[in-house]
Design an enzyme around this catalytic site. Structure first.
Site, mmCIF file in Angstrom:
data_model
loop_
_atom_site.group_PDB
_atom_site.id
_atom_site.type_symbol
_atom_site.label_atom_id
_atom_site.label_comp_id
_atom_site.label_asym_id
_atom_site.label_seq_id
_atom_site.Cartn_x
_atom_site.Cartn_y
_atom_site.Cartn_z
ATOM 1 N N GLU A 150 0.838 -1.214 0.000
ATOM 2 C CA GLU A 150 0.000 0.000 0.000
ATOM 3 C C GLU A 150 0.864 1.251 0.000
ATOM 4 O O GLU A 150 2.029 1.192 0.370
ATOM 5 C CB GLU A 150 -0.847 0.046 1.293
ATOM 6 C CG GLU A 150 -1.806 -1.087 1.476
ATOM 7 C CD GLU A 150 -2.091 -1.304 2.956
ATOM 8 O OE1 GLU A 150 -2.389 -0.334 3.667
ATOM 9 O OE2 GLU A 150 -1.965 -2.449 3.397
ATOM 10 N N TYR A 206 -7.943 7.666 5.721
ATOM 11 C CA TYR A 206 -7.744 6.447 4.938
ATOM 12 C C TYR A 206 -7.487 5.290 5.901
ATOM 13 O O TYR A 206 -6.520 5.320 6.655
ATOM 14 C CB TYR A 206 -6.536 6.592 4.012
ATOM 15 C CG TYR A 206 -6.839 7.391 2.765
ATOM 16 C CD1 TYR A 206 -7.194 6.752 1.578
ATOM 17 C CD2 TYR A 206 -6.748 8.776 2.762
ATOM 18 C CE1 TYR A 206 -7.472 7.476 0.427
ATOM 19 C CE2 TYR A 206 -7.027 9.510 1.614
ATOM 20 C CZ TYR A 206 -7.390 8.847 0.457
ATOM 21 O OH TYR A 206 -7.662 9.556 -0.677
ATOM 22 N N LYS A 266 10.886 3.686 2.351
ATOM 23 C CA LYS A 266 10.805 5.148 2.413
ATOM 24 C C LYS A 266 11.381 5.755 1.143
ATOM 25 O O LYS A 266 12.462 5.385 0.698
ATOM 26 C CB LYS A 266 11.617 5.660 3.613
ATOM 27 C CG LYS A 266 10.972 5.338 4.941
ATOM 28 C CD LYS A 266 9.787 6.240 5.246
ATOM 29 C CE LYS A 266 10.208 7.488 5.943
ATOM 30 N NZ LYS A 266 9.803 7.649 7.283
ATOM 31 N N CYS A 309 13.984 48.254 -10.299
ATOM 32 C CA CYS A 309 13.544 46.962 -10.813
ATOM 33 C C CYS A 309 14.628 46.377 -11.723
ATOM 34 O O CYS A 309 15.078 47.049 -12.657
ATOM 35 C CB CYS A 309 12.240 47.120 -11.596
ATOM 36 S SG CYS A 309 11.745 45.622 -12.452
ATOM 37 N N CYS A 312 5.784 47.035 -16.690
ATOM 38 C CA CYS A 312 7.022 46.251 -16.591
ATOM 39 C C CYS A 312 6.836 44.897 -17.293
ATOM 40 O O CYS A 312 5.894 44.166 -16.984
ATOM 41 C CB CYS A 312 7.369 46.047 -15.111
ATOM 42 S SG CYS A 312 8.761 44.951 -14.849
#
Ligand code: IVH
Length: 670
Positions: A116, A223, A314, A408, A431
């Site tokens: 699972e 679940y 894992k 900027c 811009c």
């Protein structure tokens, strides 16, 4: 359960049974057969009847999901048998070693694995007596947990009542799906609360809320993956059978599971879901592998900490350490300047990461980060990698602080950081960086979902001057697009088609596409529901806007400011002229283009939610029904479509995917 003794009692039971059935259809099977409104009506009549006869309220009534007052704290409760954790296998070799151990201990007997997904949440034991949920207990230290029954009741996929009369305990994982997690964080942003770091933390925090109503608002899921009797012993002879039984009782049991005859099959499963994990609607951190036969489980037994008959494979950690070589600044669609760490390229769970977002100046200060430091970076899902913390400061001679530019970096416009704001912004509305980001947002999957309008193309369109405002994409022609570098006539005409199809996106999507600060998917839906038309939202006052659910002063202010800005008012006019949907009334059109057609929806569509798809069909006069029959005109199938798709194929019913559906709406509309 005592038998209903009066007509009122049986009427109550009947209503409850119906509501339970519909909750199961909706939350567990993802297959609603009635509309939300119909459900609400039913729920309200139950509430009314129960208010008139409070002595007949039972704890398993669907009205009892949300309890009353906040608690002081949680009561400790013992587990029937220890809630153990699992040994981990971190790679193929460790998994094979586990398998060899199992084979030896079973003395050459045949065995199978039940495999699972390992859901990344927190475990919860739920006890049932006489078919009714009695108690829900967190894992705690494994032998004693905390009773969170009232909060657990708010989880819609956890049945309050099941068919089986016997006493049993289900164990499973409480999780928060990705969508719910993102929504929650957007709401937290809007309320200026700190974000949750990941769905697991958010799920854990939500389950342990002292106020049940808060837990209820978080959309947790449960679940089930384990079944025990009253004494904490297994009930069936095979784990697989337990899972099937739980599903039959109405629990949500992950159907992405498999019986494997050997370790190679197990490894195939692990690899398959490692590749798919970013596309799942919830986070997983591995795979759980269990010996399927319960007698064999008994034979293998336990170590002090974990069963010998199970192991968790894992997945690779999504964190890694690397060097911050530089910090650059990106300009977003709201003009916000986002500092981005340029990293010495580093593989994080299979993907090479060379950038990570730093959010804003405050975040850099919080991390205590300077250029030249070594940091831990984390990747989760398809989100941009982020810096978790500094692991080692750089040498003094190379280490240097980041300074936010005053101009900027794209258009040299002025940069300002307003009082009380975390972000510095370029204030030039023209811009080009802002324009590109706006288009990118507009076209993205969860917004207007214009497939094929990716970064490279956006760059080309803006650089070639073909698109000066987001709305210009609706004026593009196939010839213009085909003439761009690396574009063929076929991909150009696909793009034009996809752009055209996006005109059918419902109002909440269009609203979301505007990129108003604090207006995410959920807020857009609530606003559309409340006001019903773009113009009514655009002209609403700050006070009026707050009549919509979950819209507070800050969000309302942001919306009103957006529409007050003349550039945005222009944009709105151009989008209107392009034929986008500004209207949001549920009109059951008598003579709609899909009139007389019956649709069945199954599986997950790539961009539309089930509600959105349903609404589109209904707005066009079509009907959406729950099950496939010979009367069904079309089955709209997405990913993970199950038995309905099979049935449609058997009956020879026409199939549509999402693109097909949008196409249908388009052609039937014109
Ligand atoms: S079985 C004795 N199955 O992973 C077997 N656990 O370290 C008990 N988990 O605490 C666990 N998905 O919270 C099992 N399909 C699954 C699971 C699962 C997630 C979690 C669970 C447990 C931890 C194991």
């Amino acid at each position: 359960m005592s038998a209903p003794s009066s007509p009122i009692a049986s009427q109550l039971e009947e209503l409850r049974a119906q509501l339970r059935h519909h909750e199961h259809q909706y939350y567990v099977l993802d297959n609603p057969v009635i509309t939300d409104a119909e459900y609400d009506v039913m729920m309200r009549s139950l509430q009314k009847l129960e208010a008139e006869h409070p002595e007949l309220i039972t704890p398993d009534s669907p009205t009892q999901r949300v309890g009353g007052k906040p608690r002081e704290g949680f009561v400790k409760a013992p587990h029937s048998s220890a809630m153990l954790s699992l040994e981990n296998a971190l790679d193929e070799e460790e998994l094979r070693a586990f398998d060899n151990r199992v084979r030896e201990l079973l003395n050459g007997a045949e065995y199978r694995y039940a495999v699972e997904l390992k859901m990344d949440g927190l475990s919860l034991a739920t006890r049932y007596t006489g078919g009714v949920l009695q108690q829900a207990i967190t894992r705690g230290d494994g032998s004693i947990g905390e009773e969170v029954t009232e909060n657990a009741r708010t989880i819609r996929s956890l049945p309050l009542r099941v068919g089986a009369d016997r006493i049993f305990e289900a164990r499973g994982e409480v999780i928060l799906g990705r969508r719910a997690f993102e929504r929650l964080n957007v709401e937290r942003d809007a309320q200026q609360l700190p974000r949750f770091a990941n769905p697991r933390n958010a799920a854990a925090g939500s389950l342990r809320m002292l106020e049940t109503a808060v837990t209820a608002s978080r959309r947790l899921d449960y679940y089930a993956y384990f079944l025990l009797d009253e004494a904490g012993a297994p009930i069936f002879d095979s784990h697989w059978e337990s899972l099937d039984w739980l599903a039959a009782q109405g629990f949500l049991v992950n159907n992405k599971r498999r019986i494997c005859a050997n370790v190679d099959e197990v490894l195939d499963f692990c690899r398959q879901y490692d590749a798919e994990r970013d596309n799942l609607p919830y986070e997983i951190d591995g795979v759980v592998i269990k010996i399927d036969s319960i007698p064999q489980q008994r034979q293998l037994g336990y170590t002090a900490k974990a069963p010998r008959w199970a192991i968790a494979f894992k997945y690779a950690a999504r964190q890694a350490e690397t060097l911050v070589e530089d910090i650059l600044v990106q300009v977003g669609r709201t003009g916000a300047l986002t500092p981005v760490a340029c990293l010495a390229p580093q593989v994080v769970s299979g993907v090479t990461v060379s950038r990570a977002t730093l959010h804003n100046e405050d975040e850099i200060a919080r991390l205590g980060l300077q250029i030249g430091d070594r940091v831990l970076v984390e990747r989760s899902g398809d989100v941009i990698p982020k810096v978790v913390r500094v692991t080692q400061e750089g040498e003094p001679q190379v280490r240097r602080p980041f300074v936010m530019p005053t101009e900027c970096p794209v258009c040299s416009g002025r940069v300002v950081r307003e009082e009380g704001e975390a972000a510095s912004r370029c204030i030039n509305v023209n811009c080009p960086a802002r324009l590109k980001e706006s288009i990118r947002h507009f076209a993205s999957r969860s917004v207007m979902a214009i497939d094929g309008l990716g970064d490279v193309l956006i760059e080309q369109l803006v650089e070639a001057g073909l698109v000066r405002s987001v709305s210009d994409i609706y004026q593009l022609t196939q010839e213009q697009v085909a003439a761009l570098e690396r574009m063929g006539p076929k991909s150009a005409s696909n793009l034009i088609e996809n752009i055209a199809a996006s005109r059918n996106m419902p109002l909440p999507r269009v609203l979301g596409a505007l990129g108003i600060r604090f207006v995410g998917e959920r807020t857009a839906e609530l606003l559309a529901d409340e006001f019903g038309h773009m113009d009514r939202i655009a002209t609403a006052t700050v006070e009026e806007l707050q009549t919509a659910q979950e819209v507070g002063p800050k969000v309302a202010e942001s919306i009103a400011n957006f529409f007050r800005e003349p550039h945005n008012a222009d944009l709105l006019d151009r989008l209107r002229a392009a034929g986008l949907k500004f209207d949001h009334v549920v009109k059951k059109k008598e003579g709609g283009p899909l009139k007389g057609l019956n649709f069945v929806l199954t599986g997950t569509l790539p961009t539309l939610s089930r509600d959105e798809a349903k609404k589109l069909i209904e707005d066009a006069g079509g009907k959406v029904v729950g099950s496939v029959s010979s009367k069904t005109s079309f089955v709209v199938a997405g990913e993970e479509a199950g038995s309905k798709l099979e049935k449609a194929k058997t009956l020879g019913i026409a199939l549509l995917d999402e693109a097909g559906l949008l196409e249908k709406l388009k052609t039937e509309n014109s």
